[in-house]
Design a protein around this motif. Sequence first.
Motif, short mmCIF file in Angstrom:
data_model
loop_
_atom_site.label_atom_id
_atom_site.label_comp_id
_atom_site.label_asym_id
_atom_site.label_seq_id
_atom_site.Cartn_x
_atom_site.Cartn_y
_atom_site.Cartn_z
N ALA A 167 26.30 42.01 25.81
CA ALA A 167 25.66 43.04 24.77
C ALA A 167 24.12 42.83 24.86
O ALA A 167 23.46 43.97 24.54
N THR A 168 23.65 41.60 25.23
CA THR A 168 22.40 41.47 24.98
C THR A 168 21.82 40.85 26.42
O THR A 168 20.41 40.88 26.43
N GLY A 169 22.57 40.77 27.29
CA GLY A 169 22.05 40.57 28.86
C GLY A 169 21.51 38.93 28.72
O GLY A 169 20.95 38.55 29.53
N SER A 170 22.03 38.25 27.90
CA SER A 170 21.75 36.69 27.89
C SER A 170 22.13 36.06 29.08
O SER A 170 23.30 36.26 29.40
N THR A 171 21.28 35.16 29.68
CA THR A 171 21.70 34.27 30.68
C THR A 171 22.35 33.10 30.30
O THR A 171 22.54 32.83 28.90
N GLN A 172 23.09 32.34 31.18
CA GLN A 172 23.79 31.09 30.62
C GLN A 172 23.10 30.06 29.67
O GLN A 172 23.37 29.64 29.00
N LYS A 173 21.69 29.92 30.35
CA LYS A 173 20.81 29.15 29.84
C LYS A 173 20.32 29.70 28.42
O LYS A 173 20.32 28.81 27.38
N GLU A 174 20.07 30.78 28.10
CA GLU A 174 19.87 31.52 26.83
C GLU A 174 21.02 31.27 25.83
O GLU A 174 20.82 31.05 24.72
N LEU A 175 22.30 31.42 26.44
CA LEU A 175 23.36 31.21 25.61
C LEU A 175 23.47 29.90 25.13
O LEU A 175 24.08 29.68 24.11
N THR A 176 23.34 28.91 25.93
CA THR A 176 23.17 27.38 25.45
C THR A 176 22.08 27.17 24.33
O THR A 176 22.71 26.50 23.45
N TRP A 177 21.06 27.94 24.40
CA TRP A 177 20.27 27.73 23.49
C TRP A 177 20.60 28.50 22.30
O TRP A 177 20.00 28.05 21.36
N ILE A 178 21.32 29.41 22.36
CA ILE A 178 21.31 30.42 21.07
C ILE A 178 22.54 29.15 20.36
O ILE A 178 22.59 29.32 19.15
N ILE A 179 23.35 28.51 20.96
CA ILE A 179 24.11 27.69 20.26
C ILE A 179 23.34 26.22 19.84
O ILE A 179 23.73 25.99 18.58
N ASP A 180 22.68 25.90 20.67
CA ASP A 180 22.15 24.45 20.59
C ASP A 180 20.72 24.57 19.92
O ASP A 180 20.27 23.78 19.15
N GLY A 181 20.14 25.91 19.54
CA GLY A 181 18.83 25.85 18.83
C GLY A 181 19.18 25.58 17.61
O GLY A 181 18.25 24.94 16.91
N TYR A 182 20.19 25.96 16.87
CA TYR A 182 20.71 25.86 15.45
C TYR A 182 20.83 24.15 15.23
O TYR A 182 20.52 23.61 14.59
N THR A 183 21.55 23.61 16.34
CA THR A 183 21.93 22.28 16.37
C THR A 183 20.60 21.28 16.36
O THR A 183 20.27 20.33 15.55
N LEU A 184 19.69 21.82 17.12
CA LEU A 184 18.20 21.27 17.43
C LEU A 184 17.43 21.02 16.26
O LEU A 184 16.79 19.98 15.63
N ALA A 185 17.36 22.34 15.55
CA ALA A 185 16.53 22.27 14.33
C ALA A 185 17.15 21.48 13.16
O ALA A 185 16.35 20.84 12.35
N LEU A 186 18.35 21.70 13.03
CA LEU A 186 19.07 20.66 11.93
C LEU A 186 18.93 19.23 12.33
O LEU A 186 18.67 18.53 11.47
N ALA A 187 19.18 18.75 13.30
CA ALA A 187 18.83 17.55 13.48
C ALA A 187 17.68 16.83 13.56
O ALA A 187 17.19 15.68 13.06
#
Length: 522
Positions: A43-63
């Motif tokens: 739906a968004t045309g996200s690359t594999q790296k962007e998908l990784t950061w969509i998941i881990d951006g949350y974890t990074l800020a939280l940590a």
Amino acid sequence: MELTTTRLSATQRWTLVVASLAVTLVIASMAALYTALPEIAGATGSTQKELTWIIDGYTLALACLVLPAGALGDRYGRRVVLIVGLCVFAAASSVPLLVNDPTWLIGTRALAGAGAAFVMPSTLSLLTASFPEERRGGAIGLWAGMAGAGAILGIIGSGLLLEYWSWTSIFLGMSLAGLALLAAAFTVPESVDEQRPALDLWGSAAVAAAVGLVVVAAIEAPTRGWLSPVVLGGFLGGAVAAGLFVWIESRVAHPLLDIKLFAERGFGSGTMVVTIQFMVSFGSFMVIVQFLQLILGYRPLISAVVLAPMMVPMVLIAVFIPRFAERFGPRLPMSIGLAVIGISFLTLARLDIHSTYFDLLWSLLIMSAGVGLCTSPATAAIVTGTPVEKHGVAAAVNDAAREIGAAIGIAVAGSILAAGYSHRIAPALPLVPEAARGPVGDSLAATLEITGRIGPAGDQLAELAKISFLHGAGQAAIALGICALAAAAVVAFWAPGRRREPDASAKSDASQVDSAKAPVPN
């Protein structure tokens, strides 16, 4: 002699409900997007790296922010910080309903993670500050059990939503849940450190840099390689920032975290157990969800629902194990729990292309039992190793250990899985058309998409790709299992055992001394 009642009040029970649901939402949000990544990419045309950061951006800020957020709760009020965190979380989760560009998704996920950083330590510190000591273990057990089940609930919830609506419904669900808990948070009592110590701004900056650099390096490792300059620089920078944090904390009047706490056996071993448990758990979820969808061919909803049985032993054991730990000490349940988790991963490594769901299920139930055994004793060991007025920071240490462990587990499992897959599929690449070699060598999902268009001619390549995936997944499972078993051996010697009660003569002598010291009435 007046008997002390241990019956919980209605307010205490309600606080337990709100705190447990809030931490469940935070953890569920970490895993909720696993099943939606293919749809988000389309739906968004996200690359594999962007998908990784969509998941881990949350974890990074939280940590990065969870320790400073815990300190803010101690100073200004844990309920206030919980309310602020839920406001930010709900608002950030609603943005993708309006704008769904990959860059916006990454940014809003990071903002939601920042809100979650304020929620997590507040939930646990509200419980430990408001519950009597004799009931605190059971409350922590339920809280830890709900936190442990949060990832499974997140995957199940997102699977249900995807069955009937689009991927944006997941963000709508998270936003609505955040708003509901926000309303409930106004009804729980406030809790605050009466001393209101000054904030350790330099220590907060140093620990955020240390955690952030290490997590970024762990996230980038699977795509860049563990020996790339970015990854090595991140780990080195994180080590330097951690050293600076220790130096600052040993010199300020009111440190963010008393480093000496890690020398306390319960606090140090409990932190290690929480880190390892989340490292192996989240590393395994990434592999297991792909196994269910790509090897067994399950739809997102089915792959989510079949994980539900994991919650049963996890929650039941987590609720009752605190009594065992209080009687015999945390060493036994923590070391046995890690050992059981390690054994479950070694059984997962035996899965092959002919394995069924039931071959996977019994390994998952073993893993779940191990998580239930060690989660609440580890959390209780961290909390009881700190004074009550610092429970916000203790809760933040517990939460930071979870997030760092989860990020590293995803990176380690992803890196080993990718390396194992690429090594096994490499001999077949010369036989593949040049335009398809990149996707085939990259992942099983990409290979199955290509072979699905080829038809019967692609069946042999699809089978080889599945075997290659299982080879990499088996190596990842073995590595995570060895980590859990090694940690179990360390905890068996390091963690505190059963508390020794003073004998009768010692108690008598102590009472005589107290009597002698007591003032004599005139």
